[in-house]
Design an enzyme around this catalytic site. Sequence first.
Site, PDB file in Angstrom:
ATOM      1  N   ALA A  18       0.815  -1.211   0.000  1.00  0.00           N
ATOM      2  CA  ALA A  18       0.000   0.000   0.000  1.00  0.00           C
ATOM      3  C   ALA A  18       0.852   1.266   0.000  1.00  0.00           C
ATOM      4  O   ALA A  18       0.383   2.338  -0.344  1.00  0.00           O
ATOM      5  CB  ALA A  18      -0.908   0.001   1.225  1.00  0.00           C
ATOM      6  N   LYS A  19       2.108   1.142   0.408  1.00  0.00           N
ATOM      7  CA  LYS A  19       3.057   2.271   0.418  1.00  0.00           C
ATOM      8  C   LYS A  19       2.447   3.505   1.068  1.00  0.00           C
ATOM      9  O   LYS A  19       2.557   4.616   0.559  1.00  0.00           O
ATOM     10  CB  LYS A  19       3.584   2.525  -0.986  1.00  0.00           C
ATOM     11  CG  LYS A  19       4.304   1.278  -1.538  1.00  0.00           C
ATOM     12  CD  LYS A  19       5.059   1.520  -2.808  1.00  0.00           C
ATOM     13  CE  LYS A  19       5.880   0.314  -3.221  1.00  0.00           C
ATOM     14  NZ  LYS A  19       5.094  -0.868  -3.620  1.00  0.00           N
ATOM     15  N   ARG A  20       1.799   3.298   2.210  1.00  0.00           N
ATOM     16  CA  ARG A  20       1.186   4.395   2.932  1.00  0.00           C
ATOM     17  C   ARG A  20       2.224   5.129   3.786  1.00  0.00           C
ATOM     18  O   ARG A  20       3.396   4.732   3.843  1.00  0.00           O
ATOM     19  CB  ARG A  20       0.060   3.863   3.820  1.00  0.00           C
ATOM     20  CG  ARG A  20      -1.075   3.163   3.050  1.00  0.00           C
ATOM     21  CD  ARG A  20      -1.766   4.076   2.059  1.00  0.00           C
ATOM     22  NE  ARG A  20      -3.079   3.578   1.680  1.00  0.00           N
ATOM     23  CZ  ARG A  20      -3.369   2.886   0.581  1.00  0.00           C
ATOM     24  NH1 ARG A  20      -2.426   2.584  -0.291  1.00  0.00           N
ATOM     25  NH2 ARG A  20      -4.628   2.494   0.331  1.00  0.00           N
TER      26      ARG A  20
END
Lengths: 276, 276
Positions: free
Chosen positions: A92-94
């Site tokens: 998700a690379k949040r």
Amino acid sequence: MNKKQLFERIKTKKSFLCVGLDPVLENIPKHLLKYENPVLEFNKQIIDATKDLCVAYKPNTAFFESMGLKGWETLIKTWQYIPKDIFTIADAKRGDIGNTSAMYADAFFNEAKSEMGFDAVTVAPYMGKDSVDPFLQHENKWVILLALTSNAGHSDFQLHQTPGGKLYEEVIRISSQWADSEKLMYVVGATRGSEFKNIRRLAPDHFLLVPGIGAQGGSLADVCQYGLNKECGLLVNSARAIIYAGNGEDFAEKARAEALKVQQEMEQILESAKLI
Amino acid sequence: MNKKQLFERIKTKKSFLCVGLDPVLENIPKHLLKYENPVLEFNKQIIDATKDLCVAYKPNTAFFESMGLKGWETLIKTWQYIPKDIFTIADAKRGDIGNTSAMYADAFFNEAKSEMGFDAVTVAPYMGKDSVDPFLQHENKWVILLALTSNAGHSDFQLHQTPGGKLYEEVIRISSQWADSEKLMYVVGATRGSEFKNIRRLAPDHFLLVPGIGAQGGSLADVCQYGLNKECGLLVNSARAIIYAGNGEDFAEKARAEALKVQQEMEQILESAKLI
């Protein structure tokens, strides 16, 4: 799943393969379009065909979000379909300020709130410690922090020299003070084979999630030469090369054949390294 | 909405206020719980009460994702409820390799695919040019790139010295070669008032999205002293201070009163700067 359990799964399955679930409606076999949710059916058949050959699945949230509400539902149902003894990564690379990252952590870790309870989530480091901490508060869950990525743009900032070393080295050095290798992994692109030696100097005990095998062009042997550690320490991802190995009614068998090829190569590597 | 149109809206409304929509079910007034979707009802009433006072709304995707499928539906319906002449920002802080960023761009820009057509999305710079480019391909849409954030962790990496300057300065310098101020804005935290002068040296013409007014502690006057440019060039966000100004049946009126206070301060600032 903790680190010991993950290593046990790797030894049992003789595999450190992570299958990337990046489905695109336009790319999936046409005969699946008769299903009410073709993408979910595609994911289910891929999972059924590969679940004994891999130790992790990594749905990339972008591919689901692009399909709107139905896509988010498909993400939830895909996570729910994955057997519970397989490590699950929300790619998700949040990353945001603390109170917001806490919400992202709920989105991917807190099944009671969001219907999803991934084992790990990928996180971007740019906003620093308080953007990562809330994910670390969840017991038995993992942060996989972007360190050195496999895309062309990795050189725009990640290789910038700073007084403490290249930026990605600083990300590893500084973040490894926030949590140990029981909670934290790093994303390291396979196309950067030559950098693995350097990364193992900074993070000898951490698991590394390695994208870029297959369609993105990295070599498994190169990665393992310097990347393996005494608990394997690698989760090597392959997405397109496996899930789109075939495009007909036998797509799942072809995906399995491709996954099997990778698993067998991994088995040899684990044996050579005397890890199994 | 293009830059000229945005400046026109600012002059007409005498405001450069962006209202952050960061709803938490536990924090919204109890009398809304009788609605089928209390969070959506909350957002709608906040929008109705503030839409003549602000030029932008910024839903933070984390707050919606944490509520699972229902949350994503609420995000879509919230975006759909915002009047079309108001600038909309998906505060999503996405960013991934090119083909994945293209999916995120579809998720927030491509209404035909995802039911949402935001004007802008916030993007993290760590993965470089190809992680940002796909967003820039969408006509009349904007990237708002993280530069200098307002959280404690901003100092972990963003202030690192590199041969070309601090990392956030490099982010601005390098990314401004990817697109001009008609497509690109930057996130600059209001708590960093003293850095605005420096940022305006690097990005004289860009709009800056400024979080951190209100609950996060920044001062509007400080920001404007150095941040204003000849087309205003600022979108100043306030979330908690407005949306949680009240907690009873009059919460929307209290939110309006708070937004009005900010708008009036902005009107004075715009007049003093001879922009209106």
